[in-house]
Design a protein around this motif. Structure first.
Motif, PDB file in Angstrom:
ATOM      1  N   ASP A  80      26.103 -94.636-106.337  1.00 33.20           N
ATOM      2  CA  ASP A  80      26.135 -96.071-106.654  1.00 33.20           C
ATOM      3  C   ASP A  80      25.468 -96.864-105.526  1.00 33.20           C
ATOM      4  O   ASP A  80      26.088 -97.163-104.509  1.00 33.20           O
ATOM      5  CB  ASP A  80      27.580 -96.529-106.849  1.00 33.20           C
ATOM      6  CG  ASP A  80      27.689 -97.938-107.417  1.00 33.20           C
ATOM      7  OD1 ASP A  80      26.707 -98.692-107.318  1.00 33.20           O
ATOM      8  OD2 ASP A  80      28.754 -98.286-107.958  1.00 33.20           O
ATOM      9  N   GLN A  86      30.493 -97.484-109.938  1.00 29.55           N
ATOM     10  CA  GLN A  86      29.914 -96.803-111.104  1.00 29.55           C
ATOM     11  C   GLN A  86      29.288 -95.487-110.650  1.00 29.55           C
ATOM     12  O   GLN A  86      28.105 -95.425-110.300  1.00 29.55           O
ATOM     13  CB  GLN A  86      28.857 -97.684-111.782  1.00 29.55           C
ATOM     14  CG  GLN A  86      29.450 -98.790-112.636  1.00 29.55           C
ATOM     15  CD  GLN A  86      28.397 -99.502-113.480  1.00 29.55           C
ATOM     16  OE1 GLN A  86      27.203 -99.286-113.332  1.00 29.55           O
ATOM     17  NE2 GLN A  86      28.853-100.372-114.371  1.00 29.55           N
ATOM     18  N   ARG A 136      28.427-106.417-113.689  1.00 31.96           N
ATOM     19  CA  ARG A 136      29.157-105.152-113.776  1.00 31.96           C
ATOM     20  C   ARG A 136      30.644-105.403-114.063  1.00 31.96           C
ATOM     21  O   ARG A 136      31.262-104.695-114.864  1.00 31.96           O
ATOM     22  CB  ARG A 136      28.975-104.378-112.470  1.00 31.96           C
ATOM     23  CG  ARG A 136      29.532-102.984-112.505  1.00 31.96           C
ATOM     24  CD  ARG A 136      29.316-102.262-111.185  1.00 31.96           C
ATOM     25  NE  ARG A 136      27.946-101.807-110.991  1.00 31.96           N
ATOM     26  CZ  ARG A 136      27.579-100.991-110.009  1.00 31.96           C
ATOM     27  NH1 ARG A 136      28.468-100.566-109.133  1.00 31.96           N
ATOM     28  NH2 ARG A 136      26.316-100.618-109.886  1.00 31.96           N
TER      29      ARG A 136
END
Length: 640
Positions: A360, A522, A628
């Motif tokens: 990430d 993520q 996000r």
């Protein structure tokens, strides 16, 4: 005057020479300070001075010059001592002047007595600090400091009767099994202070702090609590006696002190006699037995350092010059050389952290900004520059937060991993409190030095009931994050102690603690073996590159930063435009957050002023972060 080498081995002989030449003129004290200051400037002379952080106390020569890197855990009441006193020989009436500075016990020659009524006597005052090693100091800081010192210390500066100098950690690993050691200690009943200093290695007893807080005292009193803020700390606690400018130091300051080591066994005997006499006649002494035990512990366990020179440290990273404010050519050269290669270092660090955060890169960007953040000013009660990050989306009941902390520990000079659970919240002492019986400040987990990285793992938190202590602890964490202060408990009132602690919260959903910035993790990869994956990351990085990462994160915290009037005007106009386009979701808090991100983004690139380019990049990062979170909200409803 004594020979040159004596300033390390016998600093008191140097002081005696200066005193003899200048007494009773009071300038002698200033000349002593100037003498040692000049000596320590010569050819990295500070590395010749043995350090209590590296060498066990019983290997150091009593009354030699030592140094100690430490945090002021508590300040005791000032004490009076005989700065100058006169002795007289009853047979010949010969009188001799002596200095009492840098000593615990007044000395006089054979056939001499101290004349307490002498007109030459000068009563002076000194301040005693109770100092501990910097809480959470990283192993790499200890190792680099130790080897830098090891290369330059001559054999005559440390007292090593049978083996070479070793670090505390090495020394303790070579000890006998702790349980056998304790049995041996109890079997020996009481051992005098002089016996302990003469003991050979198998009979060392517990002369240093072990993995716990308690050390068995040689006078058979209850275990001595060394009062370390964090569990598992190693190293000595010291009573540091300060003679000049002590008002410039405060609790939690990190200092490096140079002074005379005092481990005189007489201190233990004197203190033991004081305790015995006070039990016989309570009117003779105002101090309680517990206060005497805490304030006058055996010198073999808690040595004294009589400070000749002390400096407040900006940082504890041994890879950087100690002071970066001075306009010294070496310092300027170091900074300019490093800044010239900053861009590739940042790129490599970003790649390293991206891998650590399972691929990430956005989270890695924010982690860099977090690691270089620092409180640079306070406006009323508001701390400016704090940047607490909540890394949510961490897998529950996984080893990821633990391994991420271990990586961070390799990058920052001081850190602590707080595993947040109902049990730890209810049973740990977070807030330091005043013990009026012993007249000391009892430490807590949140008594940390400035710029310590506190990583809070919320993934271990399960359903349960917080008791009163647990509620107070959670409140204390919230106050630390929001206001960068800890309210110490003085029983009848609370006293605010400002701090500067970098807090990173790892959690599954949104943290129950406040934060300045939430970034949803993520992962792009899920390694089958997390421990093996994280370990391979560290082994793949060259030590020289790892050291560059460490310099990068410490140095950028210390840089100044400003915004020009032109850029300020452009930012204001940009923000007004953003409000017009989206009046409901763009707030003043968003502006503050974007300015913070822009500040640390600029500093991370080695720029000390905000440019239009960095401002646009900050806006882009914030837009990606918010998108996000919004995406996760759409998936899970209100759960972020």
């Amino acid at each position: 005057m004594p020979c040159v080498g004596d300033w390390l081995n016998s600093p008191l002989s140097i002081v005696q020479g200066i005193f003899a030449q200048n007494a009773p003129n009071s300038d002698w004290e200033k000349k002593v300070t100037e003498y040692f200051k000049e000596k320590l400037k010569e050819n990295n002379a500070t590395n010749w001075v043995p350090s209590l952080n590296d060498v066990p106390v019983h290997y150091l020569k009593p009354n030699s010059l030592v140094k100690f890197r430490c945090m002021v855990q508590d300040m005791f009441d000032p004490e009076f001592y005989m700065g100058v006193y006169e002795t007289v020989d009853p047979n010949t009436n010969a009188r001799v002047l002596h200095f009492g500075k840098y000593r615990d016990v007044a000395e006089c020659g054979p056939q001499q007595e101290i004349d307490l009524n002498s007109s030459q006597t000068v009563t002076s005052e000194r301040q005693t600090f109770y100092c501990v090693p910097v809480p959470g100091e990283s192993a790499w800081v200890k190792e680099i400091s130790f080897f830098a010192s090891q290369a330059r210390v001559s054999p005559s500066t440390s007292y090593t009767p049978s083996r070479h100098k070793r670090s505390y950690e090495e020394d303790e690993d070579m000890d006998l099994h702790p349980s056998k050691q304790k049995e041996q200690h109890m079997g020996n009943s009481c051992c005098s202070g002089s016996d302990i200093h003469g003991c050979v290695e198998p009979k060392r007893l517990e002369t240093e702090a072990s993995a716990g807080h308690h050390v068995v005292s040689p006078n058979c009193s209850p275990p001595l609590d060394l009062n370390f803020p964090l569990p598992g700390e190693k190293g000595p606690a010291c009573l540091v006696k300060v003679y000049e400018s002590w008002e410039s130091f405060k609790v939690n300051d990190v200092l490096e002190v140079f002074g005379v080591l005092s481990v005189d066994p007489v201190l233990s005997i004197v203190n033991s006699e004081e305790r015995d006499s006070s039990t016989l006649d309570p009117m003779e002494c105002m101090d309680t037995a517990e206060e005497q035990r805490v304030h006058s512990p055996p010198a073999s366990l808690v040595p004294r350092i009589h400070v000749i020179l002390a400096q407040k440290l900006q940082h504890i990273n041994p890879l950087l010059p100690a002071c970066l404010n001075e306009e010294e050519s070496k310092t300027c050269e170091f900074v300019s050389n490093f800044m010239s290669e900053l861009s590739p270092v940042r790129a490599e660090l970003l790649g390293f952290l991206t891998h650590a955060l399972l691929g990430d890169s956005l989270a890695a960007e924010y982690l860099i900004l977090h690691l270089i953040s620092t409180v640079y000013a306070r406006r009323d009660v508001l701390p400016l520059g704090k940047f607490t990050v909540n890394l949510s989306g961490c897998p529950r009941n996984s080893a990821f937060p633990e391994h991420l902390y271990r990586l961070i520990q390799q990058l920052v000079p001081a850190s602590y991993h707080l595993r947040m659970s109902i049990e730890s919240m209810n049973h740990s002492r977070f807030i330091p409190r005043k013990d009026y019986t012993a007249n000391r400040l009892v430490s807590g987990l949140l008594q940390l030095a400035s710029n310590t990285s506190l990583v809070i793992d919320e993934t271990q938190l399960e359903q349960g009931q917080l008791d009163t202590a647990g509620v107070h602890n959670v409140t204390a964490l919230g106050n630390l994050i929001t206001w960068q202060k800890v309210d110490y408990d003085f029983n009848y009132h609370r006293m605010e102690f400002p701090c500067n602690i970098n807090v990173l919260i790892t959690s599954e959903g949104r943290s129950l603690l406040p934060s300045d910035c939430q970034i949803r993790l993520q992962p792009q990869i899920i390694p089958p073996n997390m421990e093996e994956y994280m370990s391979s990351l560290l082994t793949a990085v060259l030590p020289s590159v790892l050291n560059k990462f460490r310099i990068y994160l410490s140095l950028l915290r210390l840089l100044d930063y400003s915004i020009s009037d032109e850029v300020t005007k452009a930012v204001e106009e940009d923000f007004v435009e953003m409000r017009k386009n989206d009046p409901e979701s763009v707030t003043a808090d968003d502006l503050h957050k974007m300015l913070l991100v822009a500040r640390f983004l600029s500093l991370s690139a080695g720029q000390t002023t905000l440019s239009r380019e960095r401002w646009l990049r900050a806006k882009q990062l914030e837009a990606l972060r918010k998108a996000r979170l919004q995406q996760q909200k759409c998936v899970n409803g209100n759960e972020l």
